[in-house]
Design a protein around this motif. Structure first.
Motif, short mmCIF file in Angstrom:
data_model
loop_
_atom_site.label_atom_id
_atom_site.label_comp_id
_atom_site.label_asym_id
_atom_site.label_seq_id
_atom_site.Cartn_x
_atom_site.Cartn_y
_atom_site.Cartn_z
N LEU A 1 74.08 -28.16 72.06
CA LEU A 1 75.58 -27.40 72.50
C LEU A 1 75.87 -27.92 71.04
O LEU A 1 77.26 -27.17 70.83
N ALA A 2 75.83 -29.37 70.35
CA ALA A 2 76.38 -29.39 69.18
C ALA A 2 76.07 -29.80 68.62
O ALA A 2 74.62 -30.75 68.93
N ALA A 3 75.90 -29.60 67.10
CA ALA A 3 75.07 -30.60 66.22
C ALA A 3 76.08 -31.68 65.09
O ALA A 3 76.49 -29.75 63.88
N ALA A 4 76.32 -32.43 64.49
CA ALA A 4 77.76 -32.83 63.55
C ALA A 4 77.08 -33.51 63.22
O ALA A 4 77.07 -34.69 63.26
N ASP A 5 78.15 -33.80 61.46
CA ASP A 5 77.57 -34.20 60.88
C ASP A 5 78.49 -34.79 60.14
O ASP A 5 79.42 -33.72 59.19
N SER A 6 78.94 -36.00 59.48
CA SER A 6 80.04 -36.75 58.76
C SER A 6 78.98 -38.00 57.28
O SER A 6 78.70 -38.46 57.62
#
Length: 646
Positions: A379-384
């Motif tokens: 549903l979500a895959a975020a990177d910073s």
């Protein structure tokens, strides 16, 4: 998006036409050499170089060899007009952009017919030219060249230069050009059909040196963009450039340009050109990038689904006038270019925005992954930061105490009851290595498995290592899908739990250290397995995954129930109380994984995994280089879990 082969003699001009760029042929004299051929092949045949025919053939083969090798100047040196030869050969090489060139002598040399325009005492040498062209495949034709003596008294030979040598239908002042018309690249879609990546407005910034009256104002405005520009190096480039030659600076997304438009337009000498290019809007590390030089996907989903997204281009080889750029004759054409088709993902756009916003609230690098336990959908895959790659799916890191979910499952499956005392001393020494709990706490010998889990006591698990065989953790991890090969429709790291090699290796593995590695996706899936009671392989692009992997073993219902209770109590009375007020019924496990920074110092990665019992949602939060699971990863998890529910 239409374009033509890079490297024409003059810059290309483009017209907008029904959503595509149509390319005008603009050709003039070549001014430099750009070797575009990836490979070149010249087929040679031994001949009798002592005979006139053999000498003529040998000279032709030397000329063709240099041409095929992508060295126009070397080829031109074999002719009687090196300047004209080099100019046309360079133009053709640039404008065709061949990936491979094969030039083959195809017949025996024959005396040239002077009445047909052959030079005196020359031999006609037939050859086959074959070019492998991008977007078109192989294109070939038959041609011939004349080889003549340097003089009647001289034993030397040369290739007689004329335009029809390159192609029989060429005349002076013309060249060959490959033109490709690419359909607009298809978008990458979120689950609701909104675009994760698609055609977007961009602004190309450049500097006209002759009109740059206040360089300091320019550097200040460009520094204010905060896009990593080295304005000192840019100033050197501008100083060294032709005053009337534009110096490219940067391409900006429309939003960034609009935010700084007033400051930029106030600087004399800055120039702006609007264009349309495919850009990622959300999940940028997973979506991947596009090579600006070729327009092809270079990473992530853009790279994996290049053919599907790009479609097929139509391509044409034409004879074009070098001065006017007009197409004179079509030599070869591939019609029927097909548009690309979108790639549909399972990403929830609102949840992805919430994950990205949560990571923006910290100075630490980090990742957030969310999956749907009932289906495995990502549903979500975020990177910073964004330049750190898709750590969310492919990171390989020690999961720390979040791995105790699996360690505890192994104990439960072997018959250890949640209420059984397993102790929690301050230290546990194994093969000379002293393990301890965070802040060196201890709970005493009557500590139960349930209490050790909610307090995240390392020494409790390590002190009971004799309840584990070397392969126990690996076999238990298989019930969580670790150890089977995943294909979620994107690249991923699917976790690694190797058999222990000795007591200290086992001790480290029990608390998610040592050689145990996982990605945030893997740990989100671990939480999802507890939530659902069984493993569902994560899936990102459903159409590409007809048969998701299955776990080779299952957890008992009793084990699943016990894990759910422990993860809920970790929120209500353990290390994850930061989640107590999150909407929904939060279940969690915290983790703090130590790692060597490389200079002899230790640092930590902070983890928190869990699920919301009423929302069909499991998640993992990871923050790098500092802090602990509850104190550091916890607030970011709260921001995420509340953000998409607001």
């Amino acid at each position: 998006m239409g374009d033509s082969a890079p490297g024409w003699d003059l810059p290309r001009q483009q017209d907008q036409d029904t959503g595509r760029h149509r390319t005008k042929w603009i050709i003039a004299g070549a001014v430099g050499v750009t070797v575009l051929a990836i490979g070149a092949v010249l087929l040679l045949r031994d001949g009798d170089s002592d005979s006139p025919e053999g000498a003529a053939r040998a000279e032709a083969e030397r000329f063709l060899g240099a041409w095929a090798d992508g060295d126009p100047e070397a080829a031109a040196a074999f002719t009687d007009d090196p300047e004209a030869a080099a100019s046309l050969l360079e133009s053709v090489q640039r404008n065709l952009g061949a990936e491979e060139t094969a030039l083959t002598v195809s017949g025996e040399p024959a005396r040239g017919d002077m009445s047909a325009g052959a030079p005196e005492a020359s031999y006609a040498v037939p050859f086959t030219a074959a070019f492998t062209l991008p977007g078109l495949g192989e294109w070939s034709y038959e041609s011939s060249l004349y080889v003549a003596r340097d003089s009647p008294e001289d034993e030397g030979w040369h290739v007689h230069w004329e335009s029809p040598l390159v192609h029989p239908e060429l005349v002076d002042g013309q060249t060959l050009v490959l033109s490709t018309d690419r359909p607009e690249r298809a978008p990458i879609l979120a689950a609701d059909g909104s675009q994760l990546a698609g055609p977007s407005a961009v602004w190309d910034l450049s500097i006209w040196p002759a009109r740059l009256t206040d360089p300091d104002a320019a550097w200040e405005a460009l520094d204010g963009l905060d896009v990593g520009l080295d304005t000192d190096a840019l100033a050197d480039r501008v100083a060294d450039s032709d005053p009337d030659q534009a110096v490219s600076v940067v391409s900006l997304r429309d939003q960034v340009f609009r935010e700084h438009e007033d400051e930029l337009r106030a600087v004399e000498g800055l120039q702006f050109a609007e264009d349309t290019r495919p850009l990622a809007h959300l999940a940028r590390t997973v979506v991947g990038g596009i090579d600006p030089a070729t327009g092809t996907g270079s990473s992530g989903l853009q790279g994996r689904y290049e053919e599907q997204l790009a479609g097929t281009a139509s391509a044409t080889v034409v004879i074009a006038d070098r001065e006017s750029g007009d197409a004179v004759e079509v030599l070869y054409e591939q019609e029927g270019g097909e548009p690309g088709t979108p790639v549909q993902t399972t990403i929830d756009a609102g949840m992805q925005r919430a994950a990205e916003a949560a990571l923006e609230g910290t100075d630490q690098a980090g990742s957030i992954v969310a999956v749907r336990p009932s289906t495995g959908e990502v549903l979500a895959a975020a990177d910073s930061p964004l330049d750190g790659g898709d750590r969310s799916l492919s990171g390989q890191l020690a999961p720390g105490s979040t791995f105790k979910v699996i360690t505890t499952a192994a104990l439960l499956e072997s018959g250890t009851a949640p209420g059984e005392a397993i102790g929690c001393p301050k230290y546990e020494t194994v093969e000379g290595y002293r393990f301890q709990n965070q802040n060196e706490f201890e709970l005493g010998p009557d500590t139960t498995l349930h209490e050790a889990f909610t307090a995240s006591c390392n020494t409790a698990y390590i002190g009971n290592r004799d309840r584990f065989d070397n392969d126990t953790l690996r076999l238990t991890a298989e019930a969580f899908g670790i150890g089977v090969e995943w294909d979620l429709g994107a690249g991923s790291f699917d976790g690694s739990v190797p058999d222990a090699e000795g007591a200290s290796d086992l001790a480290a593995s029990l608390i998610g250290q040592g050689r145990v590695q996982a990605s945030p996706l893997v740990m989100a899936s671990v939480a999802a397995t507890v939530a659902e009671g069984t493993f569902h392989q994560p899936v990102l692009v459903p159409e590409a995954v007809p048969d998701p992997a299955a776990a080779p073993r299952e957890l008992s219902a009793e084990t699943v129930d016990a894990l759910r209770t422990m993860m809920r109590d970790t929120v209500t009375q353990g290390t994850a109380t930061v989640l107590a007020d999150v909407p929904g019924v939060a279940h969690a496990k915290t983790g703090t994984a130590e790692f060597d920074t490389g200079d002899g110092e230790l640092s930590t990665n902070a983890w928190l995994i869990g699920y919301l019992g009423e929302a069909d949602l499991a998640f993992a939060v990871l923050l790098l280089d500092g802090g602990s699971g509850g104190a550091t990863a916890g607030p970011i998890a709260v921001d995420f879990l509340t953000g998409f529910q607001e």
